[in-house]
Design a protein around this motif. Sequence first.
Motif, PDB file in Angstrom:
ATOM      1  N   LEU A   6       0.829  -1.199   0.000  1.00 29.74           N
ATOM      2  CA  LEU A   6       0.000   0.000   0.000  1.00 29.74           C
ATOM      3  C   LEU A   6       0.863   1.247   0.000  1.00 29.74           C
ATOM      4  CD1 LEU A   6      -2.617  -1.135   2.657  1.00 29.74           C
ATOM      5  CD2 LEU A   6      -2.792  -1.283   0.176  1.00 29.74           C
ATOM      6  N   SER A   7       2.026   1.159   0.609  1.00 33.28           N
ATOM      7  CA  SER A   7       3.000   2.242   0.656  1.00 33.28           C
ATOM      8  C   SER A   7       4.344   1.618   1.005  1.00 33.28           C
ATOM      9  CB  SER A   7       2.597   3.278   1.720  1.00 33.28           C
ATOM     10  OG  SER A   7       2.744   2.737   3.022  1.00 33.28           O
ATOM     11  N   ASP A   8       5.360   2.467   1.261  1.00 33.40           N
ATOM     12  CA  ASP A   8       6.671   1.959   1.653  1.00 33.40           C
ATOM     13  C   ASP A   8       6.646   1.317   3.035  1.00 33.40           C
ATOM     14  OD1 ASP A   8       7.753   2.803  -0.712  1.00 33.40           O
ATOM     15  OD2 ASP A   8       8.542   4.679   0.101  1.00 33.40           O
ATOM     16  N   ARG A   9       5.616   1.613   3.809  1.00 30.77           N
ATOM     17  CA  ARG A   9       5.549   1.113   5.187  1.00 30.77           C
ATOM     18  C   ARG A   9       4.304   0.285   5.501  1.00 30.77           C
ATOM     19  NH1 ARG A   9       7.971   5.206   9.496  1.00 30.77           N
ATOM     20  NH2 ARG A   9      10.014   5.378   8.558  1.00 30.77           N
ATOM     21  N   ALA A  10       3.501  -0.041   4.511  1.00 29.09           N
ATOM     22  CA  ALA A  10       2.284  -0.820   4.767  1.00 29.09           C
ATOM     23  C   ALA A  10       2.068  -1.825   3.644  1.00 29.09           C
ATOM     24  CB  ALA A  10       1.074   0.085   4.896  1.00 29.09           C
ATOM     25  N   VAL A  11       1.727  -3.040   4.040  1.00 22.84           N
ATOM     26  CA  VAL A  11       1.482  -4.101   3.077  1.00 22.84           C
ATOM     27  C   VAL A  11       0.281  -4.915   3.554  1.00 22.84           C
ATOM     28  CG1 VAL A  11       3.065  -5.739   4.176  1.00 22.84           C
ATOM     29  CG2 VAL A  11       2.576  -5.978   1.766  1.00 22.84           C
ATOM     30  N   VAL A  12      -0.521  -5.389   2.596  1.00 26.97           N
ATOM     31  CA  VAL A  12      -1.623  -6.288   2.899  1.00 26.97           C
ATOM     32  C   VAL A  12      -1.205  -7.669   2.422  1.00 26.97           C
ATOM     33  CG1 VAL A  12      -4.026  -6.888   2.399  1.00 26.97           C
ATOM     34  CG2 VAL A  12      -3.386  -4.506   2.673  1.00 26.97           C
ATOM     35  N   GLY A  13      -1.354  -8.651   3.295  1.00 28.84           N
ATOM     36  CA  GLY A  13      -1.059 -10.029   2.947  1.00 28.84           C
ATOM     37  C   GLY A  13      -2.340 -10.838   3.000  1.00 28.84           C
ATOM     38  N   PHE A  14      -2.416 -11.876   2.188  1.00 28.59           N
ATOM     39  CA  PHE A  14      -3.614 -12.701   2.193  1.00 28.59           C
ATOM     40  C   PHE A  14      -3.217 -14.159   2.225  1.00 28.59           C
ATOM     41  CE2 PHE A  14      -6.963 -15.210   0.239  1.00 28.59           C
ATOM     42  CZ  PHE A  14      -8.052 -14.799   0.976  1.00 28.59           C
ATOM     43  N   ASP A  15      -3.697 -14.858   3.257  1.00 33.70           N
ATOM     44  CA  ASP A  15      -3.529 -16.301   3.377  1.00 33.70           C
ATOM     45  C   ASP A  15      -4.786 -16.813   4.053  1.00 33.70           C
ATOM     46  OD1 ASP A  15      -2.455 -18.811   3.252  1.00 33.70           O
ATOM     47  OD2 ASP A  15      -1.229 -18.574   5.040  1.00 33.70           O
ATOM     48  N   CYS A  16      -5.903 -16.779   3.318  1.00 33.87           N
ATOM     49  CA  CYS A  16      -7.248 -17.139   3.785  1.00 33.87           C
ATOM     50  C   CYS A  16      -7.880 -16.067   4.657  1.00 33.87           C
ATOM     51  CB  CYS A  16      -7.253 -18.474   4.521  1.00 33.87           C
ATOM     52  SG  CYS A  16      -6.772 -19.841   3.470  1.00 33.87           S
ATOM     53  N   ASN A  17      -7.161 -15.050   5.056  1.00 36.81           N
ATOM     54  CA  ASN A  17      -7.699 -13.924   5.825  1.00 36.81           C
ATOM     55  C   ASN A  17      -6.772 -12.729   5.597  1.00 36.81           C
ATOM     56  OD1 ASN A  17      -9.037 -12.263   7.588  1.00 36.81           O
ATOM     57  ND2 ASN A  17      -8.718 -13.516   9.386  1.00 36.81           N
ATOM     58  N   PRO A  18      -7.283 -11.622   5.017  1.00 39.59           N
ATOM     59  CA  PRO A  18      -6.410 -10.484   4.742  1.00 39.59           C
ATOM     60  C   PRO A  18      -5.852  -9.872   6.028  1.00 39.59           C
ATOM     61  CG  PRO A  18      -8.670 -10.033   4.035  1.00 39.59           C
ATOM     62  CD  PRO A  18      -8.639 -11.404   4.591  1.00 39.59           C
ATOM     63  N   ALA A  23       5.677  -1.292   8.820  1.00 41.58           N
ATOM     64  CA  ALA A  23       7.095  -1.190   9.165  1.00 41.58           C
ATOM     65  C   ALA A  23       7.302   0.011  10.073  1.00 41.58           C
ATOM     66  CB  ALA A  23       7.926  -1.046   7.907  1.00 41.58           C
ATOM     67  N   ASP A  24       8.186  -0.149  11.064  1.00 44.01           N
ATOM     68  CA  ASP A  24       8.505   0.979  11.947  1.00 44.01           C
ATOM     69  C   ASP A  24       9.673   1.775  11.351  1.00 44.01           C
ATOM     70  OD1 ASP A  24      10.786  -0.495  12.506  1.00 44.01           O
ATOM     71  OD2 ASP A  24      10.152  -1.053  14.525  1.00 44.01           O
ATOM     72  N   ASP A  25      10.184   2.730  12.094  1.00 39.63           N
ATOM     73  CA  ASP A  25      11.262   3.600  11.597  1.00 39.63           C
ATOM     74  C   ASP A  25      12.557   2.845  11.315  1.00 39.63           C
ATOM     75  OD1 ASP A  25       9.632   5.828  11.679  1.00 39.63           O
ATOM     76  OD2 ASP A  25      10.211   6.351  13.732  1.00 39.63           O
TER      77      ASP A  25
END
Length: 55
Positions: A6-18, A23-25
């Motif tokens: 979604l950005s450099d610090r946020a990601v959505v993963g999916f493995d039967c449940n999103p 990421a922190d600093d």
Amino acid sequence: MWLLFLSDRAVVGFDCNPMIFTADDTGLWSFTKYLDQRKAAPSSSRGSQHLESAE
């Protein structure tokens, strides 16, 4: 499992449940929350009261 950044610090993963990971600093990734959270089920006492009144 698939990932969508979604950005450099946020990601959505999916493995039967999103799930969202952030990421922190320092660049350390950690689980944040599930996106598909279920709402609380109605209490069973309410349902039993309904059945008693129908008899």
